[in-house]
Design a protein around this motif. Structure first.
Motif, mmCIF file in Angstrom:
data_model
loop_
_atom_site.group_PDB
_atom_site.id
_atom_site.type_symbol
_atom_site.label_atom_id
_atom_site.label_comp_id
_atom_site.label_asym_id
_atom_site.label_seq_id
_atom_site.Cartn_x
_atom_site.Cartn_y
_atom_site.Cartn_z
ATOM 1 N N GLN A 121 0.830 -1.201 0.000
ATOM 2 C CA GLN A 121 0.000 0.000 0.000
ATOM 3 C C GLN A 121 0.863 1.248 0.000
ATOM 4 O O GLN A 121 1.701 1.450 0.881
ATOM 5 N N GLY A 122 0.684 2.086 -1.017
ATOM 6 C CA GLY A 122 1.397 3.351 -1.104
ATOM 7 C C GLY A 122 0.451 4.514 -0.920
ATOM 8 O O GLY A 122 -0.702 4.350 -0.531
ATOM 9 N N ASP A 155 8.819 11.616 -5.049
ATOM 10 C CA ASP A 155 10.006 11.517 -4.198
ATOM 11 C C ASP A 155 10.148 10.113 -3.612
ATOM 12 O O ASP A 155 11.260 9.596 -3.463
ATOM 13 N N GLN A 156 9.016 9.495 -3.276
ATOM 14 C CA GLN A 156 9.061 8.138 -2.733
ATOM 15 C C GLN A 156 9.645 7.159 -3.746
ATOM 16 O O GLN A 156 10.499 6.329 -3.419
ATOM 17 N N LEU A 157 9.189 7.270 -4.985
ATOM 18 C CA LEU A 157 9.684 6.372 -6.027
ATOM 19 C C LEU A 157 11.148 6.649 -6.338
ATOM 20 O O LEU A 157 11.938 5.719 -6.535
ATOM 21 N N LEU A 158 11.497 7.926 -6.389
ATOM 22 C CA LEU A 158 12.886 8.274 -6.676
ATOM 23 C C LEU A 158 13.821 7.665 -5.637
ATOM 24 O O LEU A 158 14.881 7.115 -5.975
ATOM 25 N N SER A 176 13.270 4.974 -3.844
ATOM 26 C CA SER A 176 13.314 3.520 -4.014
ATOM 27 C C SER A 176 14.160 3.129 -5.214
ATOM 28 O O SER A 176 14.879 2.124 -5.185
ATOM 29 N N PHE A 177 14.104 3.924 -6.286
ATOM 30 C CA PHE A 177 14.942 3.644 -7.452
ATOM 31 C C PHE A 177 16.414 3.777 -7.101
ATOM 32 O O PHE A 177 17.236 2.918 -7.428
ATOM 33 N N GLU A 178 16.761 4.870 -6.452
ATOM 34 C CA GLU A 178 18.165 5.127 -6.134
ATOM 35 C C GLU A 178 18.696 4.136 -5.109
ATOM 36 O O GLU A 178 19.889 3.838 -5.086
ATOM 37 N N GLY A 179 17.813 3.612 -4.273
ATOM 38 C CA GLY A 179 18.242 2.653 -3.269
ATOM 39 C C GLY A 179 18.211 1.220 -3.746
ATOM 40 O O GLY A 179 18.513 0.297 -2.976
ATOM 41 N N GLY A 180 17.838 1.016 -5.031
ATOM 42 C CA GLY A 180 17.773 -0.334 -5.566
ATOM 43 C C GLY A 180 16.653 -1.172 -4.983
ATOM 44 O O GLY A 180 16.740 -2.404 -4.976
ATOM 45 N N GLU A 181 15.611 -0.527 -4.496
ATOM 46 C CA GLU A 181 14.507 -1.239 -3.861
ATOM 47 C C GLU A 181 13.171 -0.933 -4.539
ATOM 48 O O GLU A 181 12.115 -0.984 -3.900
ATOM 49 N N ALA A 182 13.204 -0.627 -5.810
ATOM 50 C CA ALA A 182 11.974 -0.283 -6.511
ATOM 51 C C ALA A 182 11.041 -1.484 -6.601
ATOM 52 O O ALA A 182 11.493 -2.617 -6.808
ATOM 53 N N PRO A 183 9.734 -1.279 -6.434
ATOM 54 C CA PRO A 183 8.786 -2.384 -6.612
ATOM 55 C C PRO A 183 8.771 -2.828 -8.067
ATOM 56 O O PRO A 183 9.118 -2.055 -8.970
ATOM 57 N N ASP A 213 10.363 11.910 -16.186
ATOM 58 C CA ASP A 213 11.736 11.872 -15.678
ATOM 59 C C ASP A 213 12.197 10.444 -15.426
ATOM 60 O O ASP A 213 13.358 10.096 -15.661
ATOM 61 N N PHE A 214 11.286 9.578 -14.939
ATOM 62 C CA PHE A 214 11.648 8.190 -14.687
ATOM 63 C C PHE A 214 11.890 7.434 -15.990
ATOM 64 O O PHE A 214 12.798 6.609 -16.087
#
Length: 430
Positions: free
Chosen positions: A68-69, A76-79, A81-88, A100-101
């Motif tokens: 649940q998001g 910012d939340q997705l960014l 997760s992307f940068e942390g290598g934890e994207a869903p 941008d993504f």
């Protein structure tokens, strides 16, 4: 002894082979996908969770975990997760947040991963909202036109012409109607209340009906900003309703849509321009006996064109299971399932088969009025503009808020949107 050792060895080998071909092998082969959902309304959350459960029951080897998001600060939340290598693996978002993504290589190109049944069912203009460069980075599935929610009693008693999808008001006629309604309603009441806490998307998306675009992409792929006479129509009407005619409430300019509903129910405002999904709140909150109706937004030289940023489902580029993620998206967006999602969010589906469902064509609660507008929905003007979030927050929002309140004139608005806005976009187009 030797016989007992051989027997023990054979038993061990049998157990080992059984382990490799039994539960252990199933566990190794099982794919787990994380689905980051932004559904928030109770009916919508239930529909999403039910569909995930149905998928998991039918696909034991491809399990989907529902995460649940929230729409709050989703970019910012997705960014992060992307940068942390934890994207869903599967990402629920809106098309105007994808540019941008997509250009940054965060999302997978879905060409070749989706079934023809799905790609052919969604109209070309909807696919344009998720196409960036040569790739397709999401599946648009729910869209929300902006409509006029009107107090039926006030409208009927005023004697003004009631618009229909075939004969909507022009913007000039709309201005005159709100003046007439304000006059007949009396002191302290208004023909319309514009909730413009977030003024940019409202202005740009409705501006398409007047022929406005604001953003123009050249042959070199670079975007320029031009504030033409067509772009000035919609903001000019709103400005004049507030500051010249006094037919629009000044106090709602900084309000959200929900903030206007008490005044609307109380007869202070005859009409409120709102997103189509606000009908759910009206059904839940309106006083007993309150009569309301859904009217099409006004039109100009662009006809019933209106910009939208559909809700989307995308796949992360870093996902190790892109094909399975695309299969889940295709399941979620089968026509019958798309209807369930649309009803849950009180929005329109993009799929033509889902849109034809009788449940979304009934007169009750304005469903038919909204469905009649679907053909004119287009990609929002800023859809593929890199740097749009910064332009919106730092330039357009404050400039439009000041213009609508009367603090600045059209010339200053034009200068800030074009000159200051171009400086922002230039940093993203080098």
């Amino acid at each position: 002894m030797r016989a007992r050792l051989l027997a023990a060895a054979a038993t061990a080998l049998t157990l080992l082979l059984a382990g490799c071909s039994g539960d252990g092998e199933d566990t190794e082969r099982r794919v787990t996908l994380r689905f980051h959902s932004l559904a928030w309304q109770k009916e919508s959350v239930e529909a999403n969770r039910e569909l995930v459960a149905e998928w998991n029951a039918a696909h034991p080897d491809i399990r989907v975990e529902y995460v649940q998001g929230s729409w709050d600060s989703v970019h910012d939340q997705l960014l992060t997760s992307f940068e942390g290598g934890e994207a869903p693996d599967i990402i629920h978002d809106a098309s105007d947040d994808l540019a941008d993504f997509a250009y940054g290589g965060r999302l997978a190109d879905l060409r070749g991963l989706l079934p023809e049944r799905l790609t052919s069912d969604i109209p070309r203009q909807s696919w344009e909202t998720v196409t960036f460069g040569a790739g397709v980075y999401g599946v648009p599935f729910l869209q929300e036109p902006r409509v006029l929610i009107a107090n039926k009693k006030i409208l009927d008693s005023s004697g003004v012409r009631v618009p229909t999808a075939l004969q909507p008001w022009t913007w000039a006629e709309f201005r005159q109607v709100t003046k007439e309604l304000a006059r007949t309603m009396g002191e302290g009441k208004y023909g319309v209340a514009w909730p413009l806490k977030e003024p940019v998307s409202v202005t740009l998306n409705l501006g398409l009906s007047a022929g406005g675009r604001l953003f123009h992409r050249g042959a070199d792929g670079k975007v320029t900003i031009e504030f033409t006479d067509d772009d000035a129509v919609v903001p000019g009407i709103i400005h004049d309703q507030v500051n010249t005619d006094r037919s629009a409430s000044r106090t709602t300019l900084g309000a959200g849509g929900s903030d206007t509903l008490p005044g609307f129910f109380g007869g202070k405002y005859a009409m409120v321009p709102l997103g189509f999904s606000y009908r759910q709140q009206i059904v839940q909150q309106a006083p007993k006996g309150f009569e309301w109706t859904v009217l099409p937004a006004p039109v100009g030289s662009g006809g019933q064109a209106q910009g939208v940023s559909p809700q989307t489902l995308s796949v992360a580029e870093d996902s190790r299971h892109k094909r399975e993620a695309a299969q889940f998206i295709a399941f979620m967006l089968r026509p019958a399932n798309m209807v369930r999602l649309a009803k849950g969010d009180w929005m329109l589906p993009t799929g033509t088969r889902a849109l034809a469902d009788p449940a979304l064509r009934r007169e009750k609660d304005g469903w038919a009025a909204g469905a009649a507008l679907a053909r004119g929905l287009r990609s929002a003007p800023a859809q593929s503009v890199r740097g749009y979030p910064e332009w919106k927050d730092k330039v357009a929002t404050p400039a439009l808020q000041e213009y609508y309140s009367g603090a600045i004139g059209e010339a200053e608005l034009r200068t800030r949107l074009v000159k200051d806005g171009s400086l922002v976009l230039a940093r993203y187009q080098r």
